[in-house]
Design a protein around this motif. Structure first.
Motif, PDB file in Angstrom:
ATOM      1  N   GLY A 274       0.790  -1.216   0.000  1.00  0.00           N
ATOM      2  CA  GLY A 274       0.000   0.000   0.000  1.00  0.00           C
ATOM      3  C   GLY A 274       0.826   1.273   0.000  1.00  0.00           C
ATOM      4  O   GLY A 274       0.363   2.325   0.455  1.00  0.00           O
ATOM      5  N   LYS A 275       2.059   1.201  -0.525  1.00  0.00           N
ATOM      6  CA  LYS A 275       2.969   2.349  -0.518  1.00  0.00           C
ATOM      7  C   LYS A 275       3.100   2.943  -1.922  1.00  0.00           C
ATOM      8  O   LYS A 275       2.788   2.289  -2.926  1.00  0.00           O
ATOM      9  N   GLU A 276       3.607   4.181  -1.969  1.00  0.00           N
ATOM     10  CA  GLU A 276       3.816   4.855  -3.253  1.00  0.00           C
ATOM     11  C   GLU A 276       5.286   5.237  -3.423  1.00  0.00           C
ATOM     12  O   GLU A 276       5.901   5.807  -2.517  1.00  0.00           O
ATOM     13  N   TYR A 277       5.825   4.911  -4.585  1.00  0.00           N
ATOM     14  CA  TYR A 277       7.204   5.286  -4.917  1.00  0.00           C
ATOM     15  C   TYR A 277       7.148   6.670  -5.577  1.00  0.00           C
ATOM     16  O   TYR A 277       6.893   6.795  -6.769  1.00  0.00           O
ATOM     17  N   THR A 278       7.370   7.707  -4.788  1.00  0.00           N
ATOM     18  CA  THR A 278       7.196   9.079  -5.258  1.00  0.00           C
ATOM     19  C   THR A 278       8.416   9.576  -6.032  1.00  0.00           C
ATOM     20  O   THR A 278       9.510   9.010  -5.934  1.00  0.00           O
ATOM     21  N   PHE A 279       8.212  10.649  -6.775  1.00  0.00           N
ATOM     22  CA  PHE A 279       9.325  11.241  -7.529  1.00  0.00           C
ATOM     23  C   PHE A 279      10.384  11.794  -6.583  1.00  0.00           C
ATOM     24  O   PHE A 279      11.588  11.712  -6.868  1.00  0.00           O
ATOM     25  N   GLU A 280       9.967  12.322  -5.442  1.00  0.00           N
ATOM     26  CA  GLU A 280      10.925  12.846  -4.457  1.00  0.00           C
ATOM     27  C   GLU A 280      11.832  11.737  -3.937  1.00  0.00           C
ATOM     28  O   GLU A 280      13.046  11.931  -3.774  1.00  0.00           O
ATOM     29  N   LEU A 281      11.252  10.580  -3.692  1.00  0.00           N
ATOM     30  CA  LEU A 281      12.052   9.437  -3.245  1.00  0.00           C
ATOM     31  C   LEU A 281      12.956   8.956  -4.372  1.00  0.00           C
ATOM     32  O   LEU A 281      14.122   8.605  -4.154  1.00  0.00           O
ATOM     33  N   LYS A 282      12.423   8.951  -5.571  1.00  0.00           N
ATOM     34  CA  LYS A 282      13.197   8.538  -6.741  1.00  0.00           C
ATOM     35  C   LYS A 282      14.468   9.381  -6.890  1.00  0.00           C
ATOM     36  O   LYS A 282      15.548   8.850  -7.189  1.00  0.00           O
ATOM     37  N   LEU A 283      14.362  10.690  -6.660  1.00  0.00           N
ATOM     38  CA  LEU A 283      15.523  11.579  -6.788  1.00  0.00           C
ATOM     39  C   LEU A 283      16.632  11.186  -5.819  1.00  0.00           C
ATOM     40  O   LEU A 283      17.821  11.316  -6.138  1.00  0.00           O
ATOM     41  N   LYS A 284      16.261  10.707  -4.638  1.00  0.00           N
ATOM     42  CA  LYS A 284      17.260  10.294  -3.650  1.00  0.00           C
ATOM     43  C   LYS A 284      17.970   9.017  -4.073  1.00  0.00           C
ATOM     44  O   LYS A 284      19.138   8.801  -3.749  1.00  0.00           O
ATOM     45  N   LEU A 285      17.257   8.156  -4.810  1.00  0.00           N
ATOM     46  CA  LEU A 285      17.797   6.854  -5.186  1.00  0.00           C
ATOM     47  C   LEU A 285      18.591   6.878  -6.485  1.00  0.00           C
ATOM     48  O   LEU A 285      19.500   6.061  -6.677  1.00  0.00           O
ATOM     49  N   MET A 286      18.246   7.796  -7.388  1.00  0.00           N
ATOM     50  CA  MET A 286      18.869   7.807  -8.718  1.00  0.00           C
ATOM     51  C   MET A 286      20.387   7.915  -8.613  1.00  0.00           C
ATOM     52  O   MET A 286      20.912   8.801  -7.954  1.00  0.00           O
ATOM     53  N   GLY A 287      21.079   6.980  -9.265  1.00  0.00           N
ATOM     54  CA  GLY A 287      22.538   7.007  -9.289  1.00  0.00           C
ATOM     55  C   GLY A 287      23.209   6.199  -8.201  1.00  0.00           C
ATOM     56  O   GLY A 287      24.412   5.994  -8.244  1.00  0.00           O
ATOM     57  N   THR A 288      22.435   5.730  -7.209  1.00  0.00           N
ATOM     58  CA  THR A 288      23.047   4.976  -6.120  1.00  0.00           C
ATOM     59  C   THR A 288      23.180   3.498  -6.498  1.00  0.00           C
ATOM     60  O   THR A 288      22.539   3.013  -7.419  1.00  0.00           O
ATOM     61  N   GLN A 289      24.022   2.789  -5.745  1.00  0.00           N
ATOM     62  CA  GLN A 289      24.195   1.363  -5.977  1.00  0.00           C
ATOM     63  C   GLN A 289      22.942   0.607  -5.536  1.00  0.00           C
ATOM     64  O   GLN A 289      22.151   1.096  -4.730  1.00  0.00           O
ATOM     65  N   ALA A 290      22.783  -0.608  -6.039  1.00  0.00           N
ATOM     66  CA  ALA A 290      21.560  -1.379  -5.814  1.00  0.00           C
ATOM     67  C   ALA A 290      21.244  -1.569  -4.329  1.00  0.00           C
ATOM     68  O   ALA A 290      20.109  -1.360  -3.889  1.00  0.00           O
ATOM     69  N   HIS A 291      22.250  -1.966  -3.539  1.00  0.00           N
ATOM     70  CA  HIS A 291      22.008  -2.208  -2.111  1.00  0.00           C
ATOM     71  C   HIS A 291      21.677  -0.914  -1.381  1.00  0.00           C
ATOM     72  O   HIS A 291      20.824  -0.895  -0.485  1.00  0.00           O
ATOM     73  N   GLU A 292      22.349   0.173  -1.749  1.00  0.00           N
ATOM     74  CA  GLU A 292      22.073   1.467  -1.125  1.00  0.00           C
ATOM     75  C   GLU A 292      20.655   1.932  -1.450  1.00  0.00           C
ATOM     76  O   GLU A 292      19.933   2.425  -0.568  1.00  0.00           O
ATOM     77  N   ALA A 293      20.270   1.779  -2.704  1.00  0.00           N
ATOM     78  CA  ALA A 293      18.923   2.188  -3.121  1.00  0.00           C
ATOM     79  C   ALA A 293      17.863   1.390  -2.376  1.00  0.00           C
ATOM     80  O   ALA A 293      16.868   1.943  -1.887  1.00  0.00           O
ATOM     81  N   ALA A 294      18.072   0.078  -2.285  1.00  0.00           N
ATOM     82  CA  ALA A 294      17.105  -0.781  -1.594  1.00  0.00           C
ATOM     83  C   ALA A 294      16.980  -0.389  -0.121  1.00  0.00           C
ATOM     84  O   ALA A 294      15.869  -0.287   0.417  1.00  0.00           O
ATOM     85  N   GLN A 295      18.115  -0.170   0.529  1.00  0.00           N
ATOM     86  CA  GLN A 295      18.102   0.195   1.951  1.00  0.00           C
ATOM     87  C   GLN A 295      17.370   1.514   2.182  1.00  0.00           C
ATOM     88  O   GLN A 295      16.542   1.635   3.093  1.00  0.00           O
ATOM     89  N   THR A 296      17.666   2.510   1.335  1.00  0.00           N
ATOM     90  CA  THR A 296      17.024   3.818   1.462  1.00  0.00           C
ATOM     91  C   THR A 296      15.517   3.708   1.275  1.00  0.00           C
ATOM     92  O   THR A 296      14.730   4.290   2.032  1.00  0.00           O
ATOM     93  N   LEU A 297      15.096   2.959   0.248  1.00  0.00           N
ATOM     94  CA  LEU A 297      13.667   2.835  -0.044  1.00  0.00           C
ATOM     95  C   LEU A 297      12.933   2.082   1.062  1.00  0.00           C
ATOM     96  O   LEU A 297      11.841   2.485   1.485  1.00  0.00           O
ATOM     97  N   ILE A 298      13.527   1.013   1.551  1.00  0.00           N
ATOM     98  CA  ILE A 298      12.905   0.226   2.624  1.00  0.00           C
ATOM     99  C   ILE A 298      12.699   1.078   3.871  1.00  0.00           C
ATOM    100  O   ILE A 298      11.639   1.046   4.510  1.00  0.00           O
ATOM    101  N   GLU A 299      13.722   1.866   4.201  1.00  0.00           N
ATOM    102  CA  GLU A 299      13.627   2.715   5.395  1.00  0.00           C
ATOM    103  C   GLU A 299      12.619   3.846   5.191  1.00  0.00           C
ATOM    104  O   GLU A 299      11.825   4.156   6.093  1.00  0.00           O
ATOM    105  N   ALA A 300      12.643   4.453   4.000  1.00  0.00           N
ATOM    106  CA  ALA A 300      11.749   5.583   3.741  1.00  0.00           C
ATOM    107  C   ALA A 300      10.283   5.175   3.775  1.00  0.00           C
ATOM    108  O   ALA A 300       9.422   5.936   4.247  1.00  0.00           O
ATOM    109  N   LEU A 301       9.987   3.981   3.272  1.00  0.00           N
ATOM    110  CA  LEU A 301       8.590   3.528   3.197  1.00  0.00           C
ATOM    111  C   LEU A 301       8.225   2.521   4.295  1.00  0.00           C
ATOM    112  O   LEU A 301       7.111   2.017   4.320  1.00  0.00           O
TER     113      LEU A 301
END
Length: 230
Positions: free
Chosen positions: A36-63
């Motif tokens: 029931g979560k949304e992957y927002t553009f603001e969150l996307k900006l934080k993830l763009m360019g990061t490594q796979a594990h870093e992106a996953a960790q950031t997204l899991i924590e944010a949502l």
């Protein structure tokens, strides 16, 4: 802003050469929708360019997702297998890469993607274009890249693969992501940014030059051979 002449060029891949950012959005949204979560553009900006594990960790924590990094990566990989093989080139990318190759300008690829992900995106339709890169650095699978963007590691490692080992100030980076621009600047390199059109212009100020498409780039601004007819 004053542009300084360069001799070597490094390219990011996702969202710059390949139109994969919309595919990442689809894949990530498909995973987070189950909770029931949304992957927002603001969150996307934080993830763009990061490594796979870093992106996953950031997204899991944010949502606040009830899953591990490994589980998220496994689920998104299943999505990527379906989405990535038919990705398109971004406007102007083929022309620019072929132009540098024709004029023997040393070029390298510096992508936060893993080598596995790279082959998913490239092998079916774009292998001949990417064969023009003699040096490729995959941030999510190269042991020499200790930290992902916005740290400078990937660009310093990529530059070290050129036989003549150019200084950072001799290298020009092409990027689309804020983290990528920060990484290039931290490496001491000039950087041309082609941001997502949704991105607030205030977030692009660290770039040496901002253009809306690679089609707009004028190589002569950085002391590189102009396109024919320019």
């Amino acid at each position: 802003m004053e542009f300084k002449p360069v001799t070597h060029v490094l390219f990011d891949m996702d969202g710059l050469i390949l139109n994969t950012e919309k595919l990442y959005t689809i894949a990530f949204q498909n995973v987070v929708s189950r909770f029931g979560k949304e992957y927002t553009f603001e969150l996307k900006l934080k993830l763009m360019g990061t490594q796979a594990h870093e992106a996953a960790q950031t997204l899991i924590e944010a949502l606040n997702l009830p899953m591990t990094v490994e589980e998220f990566i496994t689920e998104t990989k299943e999505q990527f297998q379906i989405l990535f093989p038919d990705t398109d080139l971004m406007p102007g990318a083929k022309r620019l890469i072929e132009h540098f190759h024709k004029h023997k300008i040393p070029i390298g690829l510096a992508t936060s993607s893993s080598e596995e992900s790279y082959h998913l995106k490239v092998d079916k339709h774009h292998a001949s274009l990417f064969s023009l890169f003699p040096h490729k650095t995959f941030g999510s699978s190269d042991p020499d890249v200790k930290r992902g963007k916005p740290h400078p590691d990937i660009f310093l490692v990529a530059a070290s693969k050129f036989p003549d080992r150019p200084k950072p100030e001799q290298c020009l980076v092409f990027e689309d992501a804020i983290n990528g621009v920060k990484a290039a600047r931290a490496a001491g390199m000039q950087v041309v940014m082609v941001p997502d059109p949704q991105m607030d212009k205030s977030l692009t100020t660290e770039a040496t030059l901002v253009i809306s498409s690679l089609e707009e780039f004028q190589p002569q601004l950085f002391g590189l051979p102009p396109f024919d007819g320019n």
